[in-house]
Design an enzyme around this catalytic site. Structure first.
Site, PDB file in Angstrom:
ATOM      1  N   ASN A 103      12.812  33.591  14.462  1.00 20.46           N
ATOM      2  CA  ASN A 103      11.460  32.704  14.642  1.00 20.46           C
ATOM      3  C   ASN A 103      10.581  33.149  13.222  1.00 20.46           C
ATOM      4  OD1 ASN A 103       9.034  31.728  15.100  1.00 20.46           O
ATOM      5  ND2 ASN A 103       8.827  32.561  17.018  1.00 20.46           N
TER       6      ASN A 103
ATOM      7  N   ARG B 227      13.979  28.948  16.000  1.00 25.43           N
ATOM      8  CA  ARG B 227      12.735  28.308  16.606  1.00 25.43           C
ATOM      9  C   ARG B 227      12.056  27.216  15.496  1.00 25.43           C
ATOM     10  NH1 ARG B 227       6.968  30.250  18.101  1.00 25.43           N
ATOM     11  NH2 ARG B 227       6.560  28.752  19.273  1.00 25.43           N
TER      12      ARG B 227
ATOM     13  N   HIS C  25       5.267  24.836  22.926  1.00 27.40           N
ATOM     14  CA  HIS C  25       5.902  25.792  23.895  1.00 27.40           C
ATOM     15  C   HIS C  25       6.799  25.116  24.813  1.00 27.40           C
ATOM     16  CE1 HIS C  25       1.367  27.963  23.835  1.00 27.40           C
ATOM     17  NE2 HIS C  25       2.528  28.434  23.284  1.00 27.40           N
TER      18      HIS C  25
ATOM     19  N   ARG D 251      -8.440  29.568  19.276  1.00 25.45           N
ATOM     20  CA  ARG D 251      -8.304  28.103  19.391  1.00 25.45           C
ATOM     21  C   ARG D 251      -9.341  27.520  20.344  1.00 25.45           C
ATOM     22  NH1 ARG D 251      -2.206  27.114  19.355  1.00 25.45           N
ATOM     23  NH2 ARG D 251      -1.777  29.204  18.635  1.00 25.45           N
TER      24      ARG D 251
ATOM     25  N   GLU E   9      11.961  32.798  25.949  1.00 28.17           N
ATOM     26  CA  GLU E   9      12.190  31.400  25.016  1.00 28.17           C
ATOM     27  C   GLU E   9      13.549  31.812  24.068  1.00 28.17           C
ATOM     28  OE1 GLU E   9       7.980  29.893  23.164  1.00 28.17           O
ATOM     29  OE2 GLU E   9       7.916  31.939  23.952  1.00 28.17           O
TER      30      GLU E   9
END
Ligand code: AMP
Length: 397
Positions: free
Chosen positions: A7, A90, A179, A238, A382
């Site tokens: 990733n 990813r 996600h 965020r 993941e």
């Protein structure tokens, strides 16, 4: 079948070496501050943790270093990189091109490049990761696994924005959702637990970045993130959902450019912005317990936003069989789970306060026996999904 899962971010790189057949994790780690100074945290099994601080000027040097550590005499878990049979990457944005994982070809790279305007921070780093692996391990196949792919099943009425339709056809403006690998993994675990195909599941992935996903019969039908990962829940830094009118208003008041306002909403808002304490929820919870009013408000806002999505998704699906909590906050914070679920008993959602407080590894139920909706904590994985997809696509090659 050993799969190297990568990733690659703009200044960091996460990796795992996994046996995709047995799910055994051979080693994992994180390289941070690439191009600044450099720190590598490497783990073998549960107990062996190593930290290296050394200059790491580029991503290529970071990956070379990781490969050396995996094969080096003192730290090795494999004799040679030839034992790695495939590499799973990813990739944040797959747009409408990719509805599932795919073997990397020049055409795939070109499409990921075309999507850079939709993910300017992530896709370039992801492509760089692929290209470096192709250079350093030219014989090993690469697979791209997309954060957006799982949400490609969303129906148009749930992914379009209510702006002129041509913005979708001409500029690809729509909700993509993110996600996806996590929402897939967690909902799939829940489907197995429920043991029924026609299921209605809501996954709350609550971490530094957070999103909620409505999963009907194993397919994503709506999710809180949008064109970019800025929409939806209140996150570490965020803002999540906001009146679009806020943007020109703040630009004018604070004399900000479009990049600066994006930076403001992405990096200075959310938990950090409201609390003024930290983007790390643990610190905000602590401050709230010590009496800090803004921290208290932050927590209430965060939980109310999650609750709003839970109720709207339950409405959208005509009920909910199970709610799953995952990621850093979802897996670890009994307080947030309790605040989100409290008051939803009228919908058949009954949290068991004692079970909710037990800290255990693995999937666990935290709802009361009488609850019509099951509530579960399901630790996300993941990397395992990436490794399995990579294995499935490359095993005959
Ligand atoms: P992730 O992005 O999934 O690694 O999640 C990171 C977030 O999880 C950070 O905001 C942490 O504050 C939060 N977190 C981890 N443990 C806890 C905890 N015990 N209580 C509240 N938040 C937590």
């Amino acid at each position: 079948m050993l799969v190297f899962v990568l990733n690659a971010g703009s200044s960091s790189l996460k990796y795992q070496l996994i046996n995709a057949k047995t799910a055994e994790l051979k080693a994992s780690g994180l390289v941070e501050r690439i191009g600044i100074d450099g720190i590598l945290k490497h783990e073998v099994g549960e107990n062996k943790k190593l930290t290296f601080e050394l200059p790491i000027p580029t991503h290529k040097e970071a990956i070379e270093l990781v490969l050396r550590i995996l094969t080096n005499d003192e730290t090795k878990v494999i004799d040679s990189i030839k034992e790695i049979q495939a590499i799973g990457h990813r990739i944040v944005h797959g747009g409408e091109f990719f509805k599932e994982s795919t073997i990397v070809t020049p055409d795939v790279i070109e499409k990921i490049e075309q999507l850079i305007p939709l993910a300017p921070l992530h896709n370039p780093a992801n492509i760089m990761g692929i290209k470096i692996c192709q250079e350093l391990m030219p014989k090993i196949p690469n697979v791209a696994v997309f954060d957006t792919a799982f949400h490609q099943t969303m129906p148009k009425e749930n992914f379009l924005y209510a702006v002129p339709y041509a913005d979708y056809t001409e500029h690809h403006l729509r909700k993509y959702g993110f996600h996806g690998t996590s929402h897939y993994y967690v909902s799939n675990e829940m489907v197995k637990i429920l043991n029924k195909k026609d299921s209605k599941i809501i996954v709350c992935h609550l971490g530094n970045g957070s999103s909620v996903c409505a999963v009907r019969d194993g397919k994503s039908i709506s999710t809180s993130m949008g064109l970019t990962p800025l929409e939806g829940l209140i996150m570490g830094t965020r803002a999540g959902d906001i009146d679009a009118g806020v943007i020109p208003y703040l630009m004018e008041k604070k004399n900000l450019t479009s990049n600066q306002i994006l930076d403001y909403l992405n990096k200075k808002s959310g938990i950090l912005g409201v609390s003024g304490i930290s983007s790390d929820l643990r610190e905000v919870i602590k401050a709230s317990k010590d009496g800090d009013i803004r921290s208290k408000i932050t927590i209430e806002m965060l939980c109310n936003r999650i609750k709003k999505y839970l109720c709207s998704y339950a409405g959208l699906m005509g009920g909910v069989d199970a709610i799953c909590f995952t990621a850093g906050i979802g897996e670890n914070s009994d307080l947030i789970r309790e605040k989100v679920c409290n008051g939803l008993e009228f919908m058949g959602i009954e949290l068991d306060a004692d079970k909710n407080k037990i800290r255990e590894k693995g999937n666990r139920e935290i709802s009361k026996k009488s609850s019509r909706t099951k509530i579960y904590v399901i630790p996300t994985n993941e990397e395992l999904v990436i490794a399995k997809d990579t294995y499935a696509l490359t095993k005959t090659k």
